[in-house]
Structure formats: structure tokens, C-alpha cells
Design an enzyme around this catalytic site. Structure first.
Site, PDB file in Angstrom:
ATOM      1  N   CYS A   1       0.753  -1.261   0.000  1.00 52.88           N
ATOM      2  CA  CYS A   1       0.000   0.000   0.000  1.00 52.88           C
ATOM      3  C   CYS A   1       0.786   1.316   0.000  1.00 52.88           C
ATOM      4  CB  CYS A   1      -0.910   0.019   1.217  1.00 52.88           C
ATOM      5  SG  CYS A   1      -2.047  -1.376   1.355  1.00 52.88           S
TER       6      CYS A   1
ATOM      7  N   HIS B   1      -2.592   7.092   4.238  1.00 47.13           N
ATOM      8  CA  HIS B   1      -1.519   6.117   4.469  1.00 47.13           C
ATOM      9  C   HIS B   1      -0.133   6.637   4.097  1.00 47.13           C
ATOM     10  CE1 HIS B   1      -0.552   1.516   4.580  1.00 47.13           C
ATOM     11  NE2 HIS B   1      -0.431   2.103   5.765  1.00 47.13           N
TER      12      HIS B   1
HETATM   13 CA    CA Z   1      -3.052  -2.120  -0.890  1.00 46.34          CA
END
Ligand code: CA
Length: 467
Positions: free
Chosen positions: A91, A149
Site C-alpha cells: 500500500c 496512508h
Molecule cells: Ca493495498
């Protein structure tokens, strides 16, 4: 856009019918004015990022049990990139590469950041320029919606990284249903810019309606919208209205995953409807891809067919993702583009489209792929593509043409991706010269990188004395 006259001449000479050119206030394609233009004469850009979506979990890559008509419409009305890659098999590093246009290992963003809101060292390094900054400086309204994130400390907030508007959550995921219990990172309040707001609906629906609203609010100005769904990342959660569509799927996990994917597809339909309703679809470039491949079966029931491996691997299953670009005003419809492209290309392509200035000190690894996708330019956008995960002692891969050298475990393996996209047959012993050549390319690139600035979340959270 760049060099319009020569592009036009080239296209006329080469017999390519569809092409786009712009002068301030007017973009034309094939001599016809593109509809829905703003006063600045600049196309809008939307980047839709799915999370952990399997390669074969969209209709245009052969998915049979989950209809994705809206995602498929992007391929039907745009260019499907059959060799579309991301720059990392998980990610946060992919997002760092996407927003900076640079291999994220150059600046140490090679692991996921732990949820550490007080730590100003764990997040997208502040010395990096984002595509949102350069688009904003080129007169675009910039919006980020969904999963961030890229650091939880205030200095890493999207509003501090070039996005004038933000609605979403700062961690690596979130519970989907309002009020659901879970760990701190997945239950923090949704933020509108920096203010908490009440989440009243299923997260995927919330992000989609916010994106549609953003489009309507800014229809008269050029905009850059980054819509980062946490779907279809775990936890596997979906409301009845989506689950009911998949009663025929016996496996409960796959049924829920299907419902989550279907909700995202509905949401992308809402986004496309907002573009049509506001008359700006022709003037808007829409990207769609996943941030990495589907996770292994014990995490989520994804389908990475026909690839080997999954999220976390530098085999194709971790990095080769569903990838499509639609721009009705400037790209062919229903085209399949087979040369490798990568998520790093978003920055350069968007900046070129916007006429945005990229600081000279910010060296992009991505390239403007628009002339390649349109057919104007021959050749390949990238002679070589690289991957590395876990620092200099970790996994890596390098692709040049049909060959890919991979170190995902202990062995270094060579694959021919044209004949063997499933990476089943190691050709290393048969083709030592190619191994040597690719190893040399990797070594040279690897020498340009730094070690990760932080380690994986569990280790980092432990060090900070928290669970
Ligand atoms: Ca991901």
C-alpha cells in the site's frame, strides 16, 4: 500541451485520426472542439485507486462472478494497459511513488508507516514534491478523498501536501460501517480537511458521493482529484444492499468481497455520471488501477490470475494490476496498449496535460504516457522498470522488454513474460547473458537508492511502546 503543431503534423502524416491539441481556452481533437471545457482550457484529471484488488477481479480482465460494468466502461471508452504496473507490492510505498512520480526507494519510503500521529519522521518525506502541489500551482483545484496512508502526523496531512480539499482517513484502512469497533487506526474519525465528521454511511458510498460532489462543485475550474478507495482491502464488510446481489456465491468471504467490489464499481459509476451530468466527461482524464495485487487467500479471496504470487511479492501477482486510462477528448476508445507503464507515470502525464511546472530538482522516474497511449509516439515509455521491497537485502525485480529477473525468495530467477506470464519456468541457466545484463541494470539502480527510513509497522509500534 506540448509541441502541438508537430504532434498534429505527425498524426496527419501517420494517418492517426484522433488527436488532441490545445491553445489557451480551447482544446480540440481532430479539429473538433472538446466539450465541457473550463475557462482555463485545461483538462481535468481524476485518479481512482483501488486497494488490494486482484488482477482478474474486474470484468475487463475476465472476472465472471463479479460484474464491474462501470470499471469496464473505462476500458471500453479508453485505453486498457495490459502491462500496467505499480511501483510496489503493497500500500503505502505505491502511494508515495504515485504522488511523487519517483521510485519511492530513492527517498526511503519502502515500508508501510505505523499509525504514529506523534511521529514526524514516519510519512511521505517532506522534501518530496507531490503531483497535487504542481497541479495546484498550475491553477487546479486539488482534492484527495479516502485512504491516505502517507503519515499520520499533522505535517503529513493531505492539506499540507498540495491537496486543497480532503475527506477521508489518514491510516492504512478503516472499518467500513459507521460505529464499528476495531483498532485505533481503523476507527479514527473521518476528517473533512482537518475536522472530524460523522460517518453516516458505508465507507465506499461515502467516498463515492464525496467524489461526485467534488466534481459538481468544481465543474467550472480545472481540477485534479485523487480518489483512493480503501475497498477492497480488509476488513471484509458490506451492507445487505450489495451482499444481496451475490446470493449465488456460496463462499461467504468471496460473497462479501464481491459486494465490496460491486459497491466500488457503483461508486465509479457515480463519478462518471457526475462528469456526464456536468457536461465535462470529454474534458476529463480518468485513471483507474489497484495499488498492488490481491492478497493471499488466507487474507482475502482475490483472483490474480494468470499471475504468480500476490500482494507482497515482486512476481507479477504483487505488482501487475488492472490499469486503464479514459480520456474521451484525447485518447482512443477501446484500445489495448501492451507496452509496460507504471503508476509513477501519473505525475508526468498529469503535469504535461496541465502545463504544470515541475521543479528541476524533482527528478521524475515516470514519463508522460499520453503520446504513447494515443499512438502519436512509437517506441516504449520505459526501457527498464525496477522494483525493490524491504531494503537492499530484500526482494527485487527488473524488467526489460520481455525478460524479468526476480529475487523474491533466495533464488534469482529469469522469466520470459511474453511466453510465460505466469513466471513458471526459470530460464536463468539457459540465458546467462540476459541474467548478467539484467543483474547489472538492477545493481546500477539499486546503488542510487537509500535504505528504508522506517521499518514495518509492528516493529515500529513496538519500539514506540504501544500495542
Ligand atoms: Ca493495498
Amino acid at each position: 500541451m506540448r509541441n502541438d503543431i508537430s504532434r498534429r503534423q505527425f498524426l496527419v502524416m501517420s494517418g492517426v485520426g484522433a488527436f488532441a491539441m490545445s491553445v489557451p481556452g480551447c482544446i480540440t481533437m481532430g479539429g473538433k472542439k472538446i466539450t465541457g471545457q473550463n475557462a482555463a482550457g485545461k483538462p481535468n484529471v481524476i485518479v481512482i485507486l483501488a486497494d488490494d484488488l486482484g488482477h482478474a477481479d474486474v470484468g475487463f480482465n475476465g472476472c465472471k462472478d463479479i460484474p464491474t460494468p462501470n470499471i469496464d466502461s473505462l476500458a471500453k471508452n479508453g485505453v486498457r494497459c495490459s502491462n500496467g504496473y505499480v511501483s510496489h507490492p503493497f500500500c503505502s510505498p505505491t502511494r508515495a511513488g504515485l504522488l511523487t512520480g519517483r521510485y519511492q526507494q530513492r527517498f526511503g519510503h519502502e515500508c508501510n508507516p505505523a499509525w504514529l500521529p506523534e511521529d514526524t519522521n514516519v510519512g511521505l518525506p517532506l522534501n518530496q514534491v507531490t503531483v497535487a502541489q504542481v497541479m495546484r500551482d498550475a491553477g487546479y483545484v486539488t482534492g484527495a478523498i479516502g485512504k491516505w496512508h502517507l503519515g499520520a502526523a499533522p505535517c503529513f496531512h493531505p492539506n499540507e501536501r498540495g491537496f486543497t480539499e480532503y475527506l477521508g482517513f489518514l491510516g492504512g484502512g478503516h472499518m467500513y460501517m459507521p460505529g464499528d469497533k476495531g483498532g485505533v487506526e481503523y476507527t479514527v474519525p473521518v476528517l473533512r480537511n482537518k475536522q472530524p465528521v460523522e460517518q453516516k454511511e458505508y465507507m465506499t458510498d461515502l467516498l463515492s458521493s464525496e467524489a461526485a460532489s467534488f466534481i459538481t462543485r468544481h465543474k467550472d475550474k480545472p481540477f485534479f482529484l485523487y480518489l483512493a478507495y480503501n475497498a477492497v482491502h480488509t476488513p471484509l464488510q458490506a451492507p445487505e444492499k450489495y451482499l444481496n446481489r451475490f446470493k449465488h456465491i456460496a463462499d461467504e468471504k468471496r460473497r462479501t468481497y464481491a459486494a465490496m467490489n460491486s459497491a466500488m464499481d457503483d461508486g465509479i459509476g457515480l463519478v462518471l455520471k457526475a462528469l456526464r451530468d456536468n457536461g465535462i466527461e470529454e474534458n476529463t482524464m480518468v485513471w483507474f488501477f489497484s495499488d498492488n495485487g490481491g492478497p493471499p487467500a488466507n487474507v482475502a479471496p482475490t483472483n490474480n490470475s494468470p499471475f504468480r504470487g500476490h500482494k507482497g511479492n515482486v512476481y507479477e501477482g504483487g505488482i501487475h494490476v488492472p490499469f486503464v486510462v479514459q480520456w474521451k477528448g484525447g485518447l482512443p476508445r477501446g484500445k489495448v496498449y501492451d507496452e509496460p507503464v507504471i503508476s509513477l507515470d501519473v505525475f508526468a502525464t498529469a503535469a504535461a496535460l496541465a502545463g504544470a511546472k515541475v521543479p528541476e530538482s524533482h527528478k521524475l522516474d515516470g514519463v508522460d504516457i499520453l503520446p504513447y497511449l494515443s499512438g502519436e509516439r512509437k517506441g516504449v515509455p520505459h526501457d527498464v522498470l525496477h522494483w525493490r521491497s524491504g531494503g537492499s537485502g530484500g526482494k527485487w525485480a527488473v524488467r526489460q522488454g520481455r525478460y524479468k529477473l526476480v529475487k523474491d525468495g533466495t533464488a534469482v530467477e529469469l522469466f520470459d513474460l511474453v511466453d510465460d506470464v505466469g513466471e513458471t519456468k526459470d530460464l536463468g541457466a539457459e540465458k546467462p547473458d540476459i541474467v548478467k545484463q539484467l543483474q547489472k541494470l538492477h545493481d546500477a539502480w539499486n546503488a542510487e537508492l537509500i535504505e528504508p527510513l522506517w521499518q514495518n509497522p509492528k516493529r515500529a509500534v513496538k519500539k514506540a511502546g504501544r500495542k
